[in-house]
Design an enzyme around this catalytic site. Sequence first.
Site, PDB file in Angstrom:
ATOM      1  N   GLU A   8       0.840  -1.222   0.000  1.00  0.00           N
ATOM      2  CA  GLU A   8       0.000   0.000   0.000  1.00  0.00           C
ATOM      3  C   GLU A   8       0.870   1.266   0.000  1.00  0.00           C
ATOM      4  O   GLU A   8       2.059   1.221   0.348  1.00  0.00           O
ATOM      5  CB  GLU A   8      -0.915   0.011   1.230  1.00  0.00           C
ATOM      6  CG  GLU A   8      -0.155  -0.046   2.546  1.00  0.00           C
ATOM      7  CD  GLU A   8      -0.891   0.598   3.699  1.00  0.00           C
ATOM      8  OE1 GLU A   8      -1.257   1.777   3.574  1.00  0.00           O
ATOM      9  OE2 GLU A   8      -1.066  -0.061   4.733  1.00  0.00           O
ATOM     10  N   LYS A  69      -5.478  10.729   1.080  1.00  0.00           N
ATOM     11  CA  LYS A  69      -5.532   9.358   1.623  1.00  0.00           C
ATOM     12  C   LYS A  69      -6.886   8.777   1.222  1.00  0.00           C
ATOM     13  O   LYS A  69      -7.920   9.324   1.581  1.00  0.00           O
ATOM     14  CB  LYS A  69      -5.393   9.429   3.150  1.00  0.00           C
ATOM     15  CG  LYS A  69      -5.616   8.113   3.867  1.00  0.00           C
ATOM     16  CD  LYS A  69      -5.522   8.301   5.377  1.00  0.00           C
ATOM     17  CE  LYS A  69      -6.174   7.151   6.117  1.00  0.00           C
ATOM     18  NZ  LYS A  69      -6.275   7.400   7.561  1.00  0.00           N
ATOM     19  N   SER A 121     -13.176   1.764  10.022  1.00  0.00           N
ATOM     20  CA  SER A 121     -12.436   1.826   8.761  1.00  0.00           C
ATOM     21  C   SER A 121     -13.104   1.049   7.627  1.00  0.00           C
ATOM     22  O   SER A 121     -13.659  -0.029   7.837  1.00  0.00           O
ATOM     23  CB  SER A 121     -11.032   1.264   8.986  1.00  0.00           C
ATOM     24  OG  SER A 121     -10.319   1.264   7.791  1.00  0.00           O
ATOM     25  N   GLN A 122     -12.991   1.596   6.430  1.00  0.00           N
ATOM     26  CA  GLN A 122     -13.432   0.880   5.215  1.00  0.00           C
ATOM     27  C   GLN A 122     -12.642  -0.417   5.033  1.00  0.00           C
ATOM     28  O   GLN A 122     -13.054  -1.294   4.274  1.00  0.00           O
ATOM     29  CB  GLN A 122     -13.160   1.721   3.970  1.00  0.00           C
ATOM     30  CG  GLN A 122     -14.057   2.893   3.758  1.00  0.00           C
ATOM     31  CD  GLN A 122     -13.716   3.582   2.434  1.00  0.00           C
ATOM     32  OE1 GLN A 122     -13.669   2.958   1.388  1.00  0.00           O
ATOM     33  NE2 GLN A 122     -13.487   4.865   2.496  1.00  0.00           N
ATOM     34  N   LYS A 140      -4.168  -1.466  14.185  1.00  0.00           N
ATOM     35  CA  LYS A 140      -3.309  -0.424  14.736  1.00  0.00           C
ATOM     36  C   LYS A 140      -3.581  -0.287  16.225  1.00  0.00           C
ATOM     37  O   LYS A 140      -4.726  -0.315  16.651  1.00  0.00           O
ATOM     38  CB  LYS A 140      -3.587   0.907  14.022  1.00  0.00           C
ATOM     39  CG  LYS A 140      -3.054   0.904  12.617  1.00  0.00           C
ATOM     40  CD  LYS A 140      -3.467   2.132  11.864  1.00  0.00           C
ATOM     41  CE  LYS A 140      -4.936   2.105  11.568  1.00  0.00           C
ATOM     42  NZ  LYS A 140      -5.362   3.271  10.762  1.00  0.00           N
TER      43      LYS A 140
HETATM   44  N1  PSU Z   1      -0.852   1.191   9.533  1.00  0.00           N
HETATM   45  C1  PSU Z   1       0.246   1.962   9.621  1.00  0.00           C
HETATM   46  N2  PSU Z   1       0.267   3.139   9.025  1.00  0.00           N
HETATM   47  C2  PSU Z   1      -0.798   3.553   8.296  1.00  0.00           C
HETATM   48  C3  PSU Z   1      -1.928   2.718   8.160  1.00  0.00           C
HETATM   49  C4  PSU Z   1      -1.912   1.551   8.811  1.00  0.00           C
HETATM   50  O1  PSU Z   1       1.219   1.588  10.241  1.00  0.00           O
HETATM   51  O2  PSU Z   1      -0.703   4.642   7.754  1.00  0.00           O
HETATM   52  C5  PSU Z   1      -3.061   3.118   7.256  1.00  0.00           C
HETATM   53  C6  PSU Z   1      -3.471   1.914   6.389  1.00  0.00           C
HETATM   54  O3  PSU Z   1      -3.365   2.318   5.051  1.00  0.00           O
HETATM   55  C7  PSU Z   1      -4.902   1.635   6.777  1.00  0.00           C
HETATM   56  C8  PSU Z   1      -5.356   3.019   7.148  1.00  0.00           C
HETATM   57  O4  PSU Z   1      -5.652   1.070   5.734  1.00  0.00           O
HETATM   58  O5  PSU Z   1      -4.247   3.531   7.906  1.00  0.00           O
HETATM   59  C9  PSU Z   1      -6.663   3.027   7.894  1.00  0.00           C
HETATM   60  O6  PSU Z   1      -7.076   4.344   8.030  1.00  0.00           O
HETATM   61  P1  PSU Z   1      -8.528   4.690   8.599  1.00  0.00           P
HETATM   62  O7  PSU Z   1      -8.477   4.269  10.037  1.00  0.00           O
HETATM   63  O8  PSU Z   1      -8.670   6.157   8.435  1.00  0.00           O
HETATM   64  O9  PSU Z   1      -9.494   3.902   7.779  1.00  0.00           O
HETATM   65 MN    MN Z   2     -11.941   6.337   9.625  1.00  0.00          MN
END
Ligand code: PSU
Ligand code: MN
Length: 284
Positions: A8, A69, A121-122, A140
Amino acid sequence: MEKILALESTVIAHGLPFPINIDTAVELEELAAETGCSAKTVGIIAGQIKVGLSREEIVQIASRKDVLKIGTAEIPFALAKKMWAATTVSATMRIAHLNNIKVFATGGIGGVHKIDQWDVSQDLAELSRTRMIVVSAGPKSILDLRSTVEMLETFQITVVGYKTDELPAFYCKSTSIHINRVDSFEEIASIFLFKEKFNLPGAVLVFNPIPDEHAIEVEQFEEWYRLSEHDLDASSVKGKGVTPFLLSRLAHYSKGKTVRSNVELLKNNVKVACEILNQLSKMQ
Ligand code: PSU
Ligand code: MN
């Protein structure tokens, strides 16, 4: 079967600080090449989907300030507006799937946030519908882990722990949340092949714990997290900005320790994903 591994670009654009993000992106591709696999970083370059960013495109995505993003929902938006965009787990999975790629290595997946329980998250929606092996070091650490695991179950995502029966949480190894354990690449490939055979949708989500020597103790992490969360409350950051904001505050309070751990767990995930890919190609 051509052995292609998807990577990614959000972790490069919004997850890791400059210039470590560039070095890491390059290093991950080199690591894959050492095992006979070809790692392709997914991103959107001036309104064009790219599977396999060039070195120059990686440098750009790592340093430009106008990189959006995006999750799957925003792919057509970024294309129509001819934007630069970094793909999260969901968008990367979808694009990789359209390109017939079966294995994807990432760092942490998104899930249910602690701060706003409706911020889900999606990644979870995409993991439930797209058949792909996704190697991650866990949700995370900034997320509500129990709710995230429950949602993974609700969405029928096949979750396994590689050599562990405990959910790893990104920087931290242990959470005492139970998951099903696998011990070999063959078992993982076989699970995926059964999903194909019976046409079952959704990912095989392989949780691969951060190596011991780079793991952060839970108490230590929580101390840095409390400080970071306090900064978040004092800011006006919401939605998609939350994760990058917290990651950068954690990097600040840990004096770079969380960044080093993040890089190491990414490398570890790429190694495991390549082994799975090699095994899958033997079994197909
Ligand atoms: N894990 C990391 N760094 C990141 C992410 C995950 O160590 O930047 C990113 C991934 O791309 C994941 C996204 O899909 O964060 C999820 O973001 P959100 O919670 O806004 O959906
Ligand atoms: Mn989100």
